[in-house]
Design an enzyme around this catalytic site. Structure first.
Site, PDB file in Angstrom:
ATOM      1  N   ASP A  61      10.543  22.888 -69.541  1.00  0.00           N
ATOM      2  CA  ASP A  61      10.598  21.591 -70.223  1.00  0.00           C
ATOM      3  C   ASP A  61      12.011  21.021 -70.263  1.00  0.00           C
ATOM      4  OD1 ASP A  61       9.447  19.463 -71.753  1.00  0.00           O
ATOM      5  OD2 ASP A  61      10.343  20.346 -73.544  1.00  0.00           O
TER       6      ASP A  61
ATOM      7  N   GLU B  87       5.343  26.515 -72.874  1.00  0.00           N
ATOM      8  CA  GLU B  87       6.485  25.621 -72.667  1.00  0.00           C
ATOM      9  C   GLU B  87       7.764  26.355 -73.046  1.00  0.00           C
ATOM     10  OE1 GLU B  87       7.947  22.139 -75.403  1.00  0.00           O
ATOM     11  OE2 GLU B  87       6.281  21.405 -74.181  1.00  0.00           O
TER      12      GLU B  87
ATOM     13  N   LYS C  15      -0.022  11.817 -72.262  1.00  0.00           N
ATOM     14  CA  LYS C  15       0.550  10.538 -72.688  1.00  0.00           C
ATOM     15  C   LYS C  15      -0.294   9.429 -72.079  1.00  0.00           C
ATOM     16  CE  LYS C  15       5.291  12.212 -73.236  1.00  0.00           C
ATOM     17  NZ  LYS C  15       6.688  12.107 -72.756  1.00  0.00           N
TER      18      LYS C  15
ATOM     19  N   LYS D  71       3.365  25.043 -77.113  1.00  0.00           N
ATOM     20  CA  LYS D  71       4.507  24.149 -77.023  1.00  0.00           C
ATOM     21  C   LYS D  71       5.637  24.601 -77.958  1.00  0.00           C
ATOM     22  CE  LYS D  71       3.724  19.760 -76.443  1.00  0.00           C
ATOM     23  NZ  LYS D  71       4.171  19.623 -75.027  1.00  0.00           N
TER      24      LYS D  71
ATOM     25  N   ARG E 159     -12.664 -10.866 -67.027  1.00  0.00           N
ATOM     26  CA  ARG E 159     -11.431 -10.278 -67.541  1.00  0.00           C
ATOM     27  C   ARG E 159     -11.547  -8.783 -67.757  1.00  0.00           C
ATOM     28  NH1 ARG E 159      -7.244  -9.847 -66.180  1.00  0.00           N
ATOM     29  NH2 ARG E 159      -7.384 -12.079 -65.743  1.00  0.00           N
TER      30      ARG E 159
END
Length: 274
Positions: free
Chosen positions: A207, A186, A126, A158, A89
């Protein structure tokens, strides 16, 4: 894969009293792992590390990034029955998950290549905590760009950095950290893209801009003589559904969190043959 990682994954799956695998007679057996659908294979090194740790002889002619057909054999295994059942597995999980990422990435790269030979398709941060590096390497196996592996790879300013400091102060602070790190900013408007380029950003991330706005921003940068001095990346809400529209804009990089979090696992199976 480091031994400590292999041991951690095995410990999670076996627990403290493996009653499922140890009830079988532990005799030498042979087994195969095969795919039930066509895909881009990935995770062979990770699966190989698991087999090696458990004393299983694993043979394959494939490497990550190879295209395989439905029913194709990925591994031929020889070892003790208990060890092969214990590896089953865990190895299939890595192969299935990572091959799914590689397969989706290759499909996206192929879409972009119809319009550009140079635009990179990249993933983002992510990722699944604990297995980021494996997921990003699966993106690479599919022909994509890994982007940053972590916050130390390069410096990205950001929207929340800008809210706290402003673009000018943030870029100035970023420049003071190290001459070796690229600086990415960004932005959400053409005006801020121009400002970031003038202040010396290496990469500008557009963005959540619609494709027509991305195209217009590129034209503005070009008109001001700034286009060639920066790498321009489009990001935010990009998936297979709208990828073609972004591929036509002429950006240098299209980054997609969906390469990982929207990928589907590939169906593989392990079968004892003797």
């Amino acid at each position: 894969m480091f031994i400590k990682e292999v041991e951690s994954f095995i410990e999670e799956d076996l627990g403290y009293d493996d009653v499922s695998c140890t009830i079988v007679p532990d005799r030498p057996v042979e087994a195969i792992i095969f795919t039930k659908e066509a895909c881009i294979i990935a995770g062979t090194k990770e699966a190989g590390s698991i087999f090696s740790y458990l004393g299983i002889q694993a043979e394959t002619t494939l490497k990550d990034g190879d295209r395989v057909k439905e029913g194709e054999i990925i591994f031929r295994l020889k070892g003790g029955a208990v060890s092969i059942l214990r590896a089953e597995r865990l190895a299939l999980n890595f192969l299935g998950h990572l091959s799914g990422i590689a397969t989706l990435t290759r499909a996206c790269v192929d879409t972009v290549r119809r319009y550009s030979e140079t635009t990179r398709v990249a993933c983002t941060r992510k990722t699944t905590p604990g297995i980021r590096k494996f997921e990003k390497l699966a993106v690479a196996a599919g022909g994509g760009d890994t982007h940053r592996f972590n916050l130390s790879d390069s410096l990205m300013i950001k929207d929340n950095h800008v809210k706290l400091m402003g673009i000018e102060a943030a870029i100035e602070a970023a420049k003071s950290t190290s001459f070796t790190r690229k600086i990415e900013v960004e932005v959400e408007s053409a005006e801020d893209a121009v400002l970031a380029a003038k202040l010396g950003a290496d990469i500008i991330m557009l963005d959540n801009m619609q494709p027509e706005i991305v195209r217009r921003t590129l034209d503005i940068l070009k008109g001001k003589g700034l286009r060639e001095s920066v790498i321009v990346e489009a990001s935010g809400g990009i998936s297979q559904v709208n990828l073609e529209s972004y591929a036509k804009t002429g950006v240098d990089v299209i980054s997609m969190g969906s390469l990982i979090h929207k990928s589907s696992w590939i169906d593989l199976s392990l079968e004892i043959v003797s």
